[in-house]
Scaffold this active site. Structure first.
Site, PDB file in Angstrom:
ATOM      1  N   ASP A  87      28.948  39.335  39.825  1.00 32.25           N
ATOM      2  CA  ASP A  87      29.761  38.980  38.661  1.00 32.25           C
ATOM      3  C   ASP A  87      30.995  38.268  39.212  1.00 32.25           C
ATOM      4  O   ASP A  87      31.643  38.774  40.135  1.00 32.25           O
ATOM      5  CB  ASP A  87      30.223  40.230  37.915  1.00 32.25           C
ATOM      6  CG  ASP A  87      29.116  40.918  37.147  1.00 32.25           C
ATOM      7  OD1 ASP A  87      27.962  40.445  37.190  1.00 32.25           O
ATOM      8  OD2 ASP A  87      29.402  41.958  36.522  1.00 32.25           O
ATOM      9  N   HIS A 138      24.557  41.233  45.514  1.00 29.59           N
ATOM     10  CA  HIS A 138      23.103  41.362  45.507  1.00 29.59           C
ATOM     11  C   HIS A 138      22.456  40.082  46.017  1.00 29.59           C
ATOM     12  O   HIS A 138      23.115  39.054  46.155  1.00 29.59           O
ATOM     13  CB  HIS A 138      22.626  41.699  44.094  1.00 29.59           C
ATOM     14  CG  HIS A 138      23.121  43.024  43.586  1.00 29.59           C
ATOM     15  ND1 HIS A 138      22.284  44.083  43.315  1.00 29.59           N
ATOM     16  CD2 HIS A 138      24.384  43.461  43.302  1.00 29.59           C
ATOM     17  CE1 HIS A 138      22.996  45.122  42.882  1.00 29.59           C
ATOM     18  NE2 HIS A 138      24.275  44.761  42.864  1.00 29.59           N
ATOM     19  N   SER A 145      37.130  39.814  46.456  1.00 29.03           N
ATOM     20  CA  SER A 145      37.037  38.708  47.403  1.00 29.03           C
ATOM     21  C   SER A 145      36.123  37.603  46.896  1.00 29.03           C
ATOM     22  O   SER A 145      36.043  37.373  45.691  1.00 29.03           O
ATOM     23  CB  SER A 145      36.583  39.205  48.777  1.00 29.03           C
ATOM     24  OG  SER A 145      36.900  38.249  49.762  1.00 29.03           O
TER      25      SER A 145
END
Length: 293
Positions: free
Chosen positions: A98, A155, A259
């Site tokens: 996200d 992911h 980050s």
């Protein structure tokens, strides 16, 4: 390709402050505080954080923020099963996180766009690894920023097998849009973990870039790779985890504080979705590119 606005006076001032701050010392302090099991410390940080940011706890596996053992456990919280459906079709590359797109496009030889008037090179980003530089020259890239309010696990954008991991010590500048506009080569200056995979669409690099207050980068196959700070500032090959296979959408790692992720693909292997441009919001598992036949 759309570019972010030019550097402002505010950007320059924020960047100038970061040059003089003891960034590593501050990040080590945050590392310790966010792992404190003191209820008072944890809850104090939580209340401040929840007042600053709108967090959707309804999608978390544990929806009660005060039930987590430490602030870092809350920050790297898991999502409920099914909260981020993965586009399983082989034609799609999916977002690994996200976040918000900082830049996306094609490399011009070895040059990567950071912001208007700012570029960095594969040579710098990949710490001089000639084999990898050759692999991604004239390829495709995307840079995705994770804000503090985002889900902070990373992911896999496509199924693949880990073939190389390199930890690169470096700076800990912030990686938000303001800093990207004002600090030259920030993604190639900050410490980072370069993870490379063989996939059905060729070699793919998923680069986890550290930042201010990011005192740790952790992956499923390598473990926690950067603390404590190394005396040796040279890049370090991390052999652990090589050969580990990942499915598309499987968890790769997590940022302990916010980050950026940089993705690299070989030339002519993918085509970015036309809706993807700087400041586009992306969500884990949604298609961001199509595989070229």
């Amino acid at each position: 390709m759309t570019e972010v606005p030019a550097v402002s006076t505010g950007d320059r001032l924020f960047a100038a402050l970061q040059y003089v701050l003891p960034k590593h010392l501050m990040s080590r302090a945050i590392y310790a505080i966010t792992r404190s099991q003191s209820t008072f410390v944890k809850n104090t940080f939580l209340r401040i954080f929840l007042n600053l940011f709108d967090i959707n706890m309804a999608e978390a596996a544990q929806p009660d923020p005060f039930a987590y053992r430490t602030f870092n456990d809350f920050f790297t919280r898991a999502l409920k099963p099914g909260a981020r459906p993965i586009a399983i079709e082989q034609e799609f590359i999916v977002s690994p996180v996200d976040g918000t797109v900082s830049q996306v496009g094609e490399l011009l030889n070895e040059s990567i766009l950071q912001a208007k008037g700012q570029h960095y090179t594969l040579q710098e980003l990949l710490a001089g690894d000639e084999e990898s530089i050759t692999t991604y020259r004239n390829g495709s890239f995307a840079c995705i920023y994770l804000a503090p309010y985002n889900y902070h696990r990373i992911h896999m954008p496509y199924a693949g097998e880990a073939v190389k991991n390199i930890y690169v010590p470096g700076e800990l500048f912030s990686v938000n849009a303001s800093t990207a506009r004002a600090v030259p080569r920030v993604f190639a200056r900050n410490e980072r973990l370069i993870c490379e995979f063989t996939t059905p669409v060729g070699r793919v690099a998923v680069i986890l870039v550290g930042a201010l207050h990011v005192g740790s980068i952790e992956t499923v196959h390598c473990g926690e790779v950067n603390p404590p700070p190394r005396r040796n500032k040279r890049p370090e090959i991390v052999a652990k985890g090589v050969g580990r296979e990942f499915d598309k959408g499987e968890e790769l790692g997590r940022f302990n504080m916010g980050s950026t992720v940089v993705l690299l693909f070989e030339r002519g292997r993918i085509h970015w979705d036309s809706s993807l441009h700087p400041n586009t919001t992306v969500q884990l598992g949604r298609p961001i590119a199509r595989v070229l036949q």
